[in-house]
Design a protein around this motif. Structure first.
Motif, mmCIF file in Angstrom:
data_model
loop_
_atom_site.group_PDB
_atom_site.id
_atom_site.type_symbol
_atom_site.label_atom_id
_atom_site.label_comp_id
_atom_site.label_asym_id
_atom_site.label_seq_id
_atom_site.Cartn_x
_atom_site.Cartn_y
_atom_site.Cartn_z
ATOM 1 N N MET A 1 56.049 38.512 117.561
ATOM 2 C CA MET A 1 57.346 38.937 117.636
ATOM 3 C C MET A 1 57.452 39.688 116.305
ATOM 4 O O MET A 1 56.895 39.150 115.315
ATOM 5 C CB MET A 1 58.275 37.746 117.717
ATOM 6 N N PRO A 2 58.230 40.747 116.208
ATOM 7 C CA PRO A 2 58.745 41.382 115.067
ATOM 8 C C PRO A 2 59.627 40.359 114.281
ATOM 9 O O PRO A 2 60.215 39.569 115.157
ATOM 10 C CB PRO A 2 59.526 42.612 115.594
ATOM 11 N N GLU A 3 59.871 40.432 113.101
ATOM 12 C CA GLU A 3 60.572 39.146 112.548
ATOM 13 C C GLU A 3 62.052 39.153 113.321
ATOM 14 O O GLU A 3 62.796 38.262 113.099
ATOM 15 C CB GLU A 3 60.647 39.483 110.833
ATOM 16 N N LYS A 4 62.913 40.321 113.433
ATOM 17 C CA LYS A 4 63.991 40.232 113.966
ATOM 18 C C LYS A 4 64.214 39.637 115.193
ATOM 19 O O LYS A 4 65.034 38.788 115.593
ATOM 20 C CB LYS A 4 64.476 41.871 114.261
ATOM 21 N N THR A 5 63.109 39.642 116.219
ATOM 22 C CA THR A 5 63.052 38.860 117.472
ATOM 23 C C THR A 5 62.809 37.666 117.192
ATOM 24 O O THR A 5 63.484 36.736 117.646
ATOM 25 C CB THR A 5 62.162 39.618 118.384
ATOM 26 N N LEU A 6 61.905 37.096 116.071
ATOM 27 C CA LEU A 6 61.508 35.872 115.729
ATOM 28 C C LEU A 6 62.842 35.229 115.291
ATOM 29 O O LEU A 6 63.240 34.034 115.660
ATOM 30 C CB LEU A 6 60.455 35.709 114.597
ATOM 31 N N ASP A 7 63.632 35.712 114.374
ATOM 32 C CA ASP A 7 64.803 35.082 113.877
ATOM 33 C C ASP A 7 66.053 34.931 115.050
ATOM 34 O O ASP A 7 66.585 33.991 115.114
ATOM 35 C CB ASP A 7 65.455 36.231 112.839
ATOM 36 N N ALA B 1 42.500 39.421 104.670
ATOM 37 C CA ALA B 1 41.607 38.293 104.371
ATOM 38 C C ALA B 1 42.572 37.053 103.505
ATOM 39 O O ALA B 1 42.480 35.973 103.856
ATOM 40 C CB ALA B 1 40.651 38.710 103.354
ATOM 41 N N ASN B 2 43.461 37.573 102.862
ATOM 42 C CA ASN B 2 44.531 36.779 102.063
ATOM 43 C C ASN B 2 45.357 35.955 103.091
ATOM 44 O O ASN B 2 45.418 34.899 103.087
ATOM 45 C CB ASN B 2 45.325 37.409 101.150
ATOM 46 N N LEU C 1 55.644 34.399 103.844
ATOM 47 C CA LEU C 1 54.838 33.982 105.256
ATOM 48 C C LEU C 1 54.592 32.430 105.399
ATOM 49 O O LEU C 1 54.460 31.868 106.608
ATOM 50 C CB LEU C 1 53.327 34.517 105.060
ATOM 51 N N GLN C 2 54.242 31.725 104.455
ATOM 52 C CA GLN C 2 54.350 30.402 104.386
ATOM 53 C C GLN C 2 55.431 29.792 104.578
ATOM 54 O O GLN C 2 55.524 28.634 105.645
ATOM 55 C CB GLN C 2 53.840 29.677 103.006
ATOM 56 N N SER C 3 56.651 30.288 104.402
ATOM 57 C CA SER C 3 57.788 29.539 105.026
ATOM 58 C C SER C 3 58.132 30.003 106.169
ATOM 59 O O SER C 3 58.715 28.829 107.212
ATOM 60 C CB SER C 3 59.097 30.614 104.209
ATOM 61 N N LEU C 4 57.700 30.913 106.902
ATOM 62 C CA LEU C 4 57.780 31.068 108.483
ATOM 63 C C LEU C 4 57.002 30.295 109.333
ATOM 64 O O LEU C 4 57.218 29.716 110.231
ATOM 65 C CB LEU C 4 57.399 32.515 108.859
ATOM 66 N N ILE C 5 55.835 29.922 108.682
ATOM 67 C CA ILE C 5 54.930 29.184 109.125
ATOM 68 C C ILE C 5 55.692 27.524 109.187
ATOM 69 O O ILE C 5 55.664 26.675 110.387
ATOM 70 C CB ILE C 5 53.560 28.891 108.390
ATOM 71 N N ARG D 1 51.706 42.534 101.461
ATOM 72 C CA ARG D 1 51.287 41.817 100.480
ATOM 73 C C ARG D 1 52.351 41.085 99.854
ATOM 74 O O ARG D 1 52.246 39.947 99.257
ATOM 75 C CB ARG D 1 50.665 42.686 99.368
ATOM 76 N N GLU D 2 53.755 41.859 99.750
ATOM 77 C CA GLU D 2 54.828 40.997 99.425
ATOM 78 C C GLU D 2 55.076 39.866 100.071
ATOM 79 O O GLU D 2 55.628 38.655 99.454
ATOM 80 C CB GLU D 2 55.948 42.009 99.440
ATOM 81 N N ARG D 3 55.147 39.841 101.470
ATOM 82 C CA ARG D 3 55.125 38.629 102.234
ATOM 83 C C ARG D 3 54.279 37.530 101.712
ATOM 84 O O ARG D 3 54.658 36.463 101.865
ATOM 85 C CB ARG D 3 55.130 39.074 103.963
ATOM 86 N N ILE D 4 52.884 37.794 101.524
ATOM 87 C CA ILE D 4 52.019 36.798 101.288
ATOM 88 C C ILE D 4 52.113 36.393 99.561
ATOM 89 O O ILE D 4 52.170 35.290 99.533
ATOM 90 C CB ILE D 4 50.454 37.660 101.325
#
Length: 376
Positions: free
Chosen positions: A296-302, A88-89, A32-36, A24-27
């Motif tokens: 991907m986990p965020e670490k792998t994405l980064d 849903a969010n 989340l929008q930043s990663l998109i 929920r914090e990421r939302i």
């Protein structure tokens, strides 16, 4: 965002990048929008481990927990409300991508309770309940590929519900999963359901295969055995892509696609390296192929965004070499069927442990909220 970043190159090569995390914090913070926007993320996957971790930290869930406690919600009811709200969010955040990609991406996955992994009927009932509660067209219901899960997959697809099949380790089970998907589509078609609205991915696990096989190779200890370490996971996944290509080239599959159905895309899961001596982007750069997903986990994405080297398709054309790896393992006495059965069993057990942690976290949160309310 430019097309020169490794994640943009990965996307251009036909790989959809999904984040293996949600909170929920990421939302709420726009993370989340930043990663998109910045790192080409076009979907999200969740599981009990992710939700347990999200709930254990921060204050983002406090208000909802207070409301649930005041209403007398049970722990199971609270988990259902909290997790479906997050999904849903997140689905709303990804809706534009869902529209732009004609439903292929912009997907958010939520898993049925892992305790139901060996109960096909209860799995289907829960899948329907989750889909109805969330009420978003871009949700995927995660169902583990146990024997009973395969039956549930066919029934869930037949009901017109999109599915993310999880915990696939063996090529034979993957063939059964594809058959279940096609069977479900055939039944949905007979029922007059629009096949175009049904999507599915098949989550083939990668790094866990290496972890288990490398342990056995280390025990064997010969130079020949040690030379095969960290090769099985990629070889197995590449051969899964061959199964995908062959399965959707059949007349049966082509007839369904002609009737509006979508191919069930392979999804590479468990793509964070477990062995620190390996390149941290190994299970990304070596599994580039059209019409796939890498969650991907965020670490792998980064790591991929920072220094991933994308050289185009690294899968098709590798099948003889991949079969050779599995043949060499068999010659050394590494039992493929035992490895994959062990991993499936352990995968369900790990999700059950995480579910227990989630139950404990929510129980404590509800009790804490009730105590605070009573003290006022």
């Amino acid at each position: 965002m430019t097309d020169t970043t490794p994640t943009a190159q990965l996307s251009a090569a036909g790989v959809s990048i999904w984040l293996d995390d949600l909170s929920r914090e990421r939302i709420n913070t726009g993370g989340l929008q930043s990663l998109i926007a910045e790192k080409n993320v076009v979907g999200v996957t969740t599981n009990p481990t992710i939700f347990a971790a999200a709930l254990a930290k921060g204050e983002a869930y406090d208000e909802q927990v207070r409301q649930l406690a005041a209403s007398g919600a049970s722990v199971d009811e609270a988990i259902f409300e909290i997790t479906t709200d997050d999904v849903a969010n997140a689905s709303d955040i990804f809706h534009d991508i869902y529209e732009r990609t004609n439903g292929v991406d912009g997907r958010v996955s939520i898993e049925v309770e892992p305790g139901l992994a060996h109960d096909a009927k209860a799995t289907v009932e829960t899948a329907k309940k989750l889909a109805e509660k969330i009420g978003k067209p871009n949700v995927l219901i995660k169902i583990p590929a146990t024997v009973e899960g395969v039956e549930a997959i066919a029934d869930t697809i037949a009901a017109g519900i999109s599915v993310n099949v999880t915990l696939i380790f063996s090529l034979q089970r993957y063939r059964e999963v594809i058959n279940a998907y096609l069977t479900g589509l055939e039944r949905a078609k007979e029922a007059g359901i629009d096949l175009a609205g049904i999507q599915s991915v098949a989550s083939f696990f990668v790094s866990r295969v290496d972890t288990e096989i490398d342990k056995r190779l280390t025990a064997i200890g010969t130079d020949e055995a040690l030379a095969l370490k960290s090769k099985a996971g990629i070889a197995n996944a590449r051969l899964a892509y061959q199964v995908y290509e062959e399965s959707f080239a059949t007349e049966r599959a082509k007839a369904l696609v002609a009737a509006g159905a979508n191919e069930q895309r392979p999804l590479w899961a468990s793509t964070g390296v477990k062995d620190p001596s390996l390149p941290d982007t190994l299970y990304v750069t070596e599994l580039v192929a059209p019409n796939t997903v890498n969650t991907m986990p965020e670490k792998t994405l980064d790591a991929t965004f920072d220094h991933g080297v994308i050289t185009g398709d690294t899968v098709t054309g590798s099948y003889a070499e991949s079969n050779e790896v599995l043949d060499k393992l068999a010659a050394l006495g590494v039992d493929y069927d035992d490895v994959t059965a062990t991993l499936e069993r352990e995968g369900v057990e790990k999700f059950n442990v995480s579910w227990g942690e989630l139950v404990e976290t929510v129980t404590n949160a509800l009790e804490g909220a009730k105590s605070q309310a009573a003290a006022k």
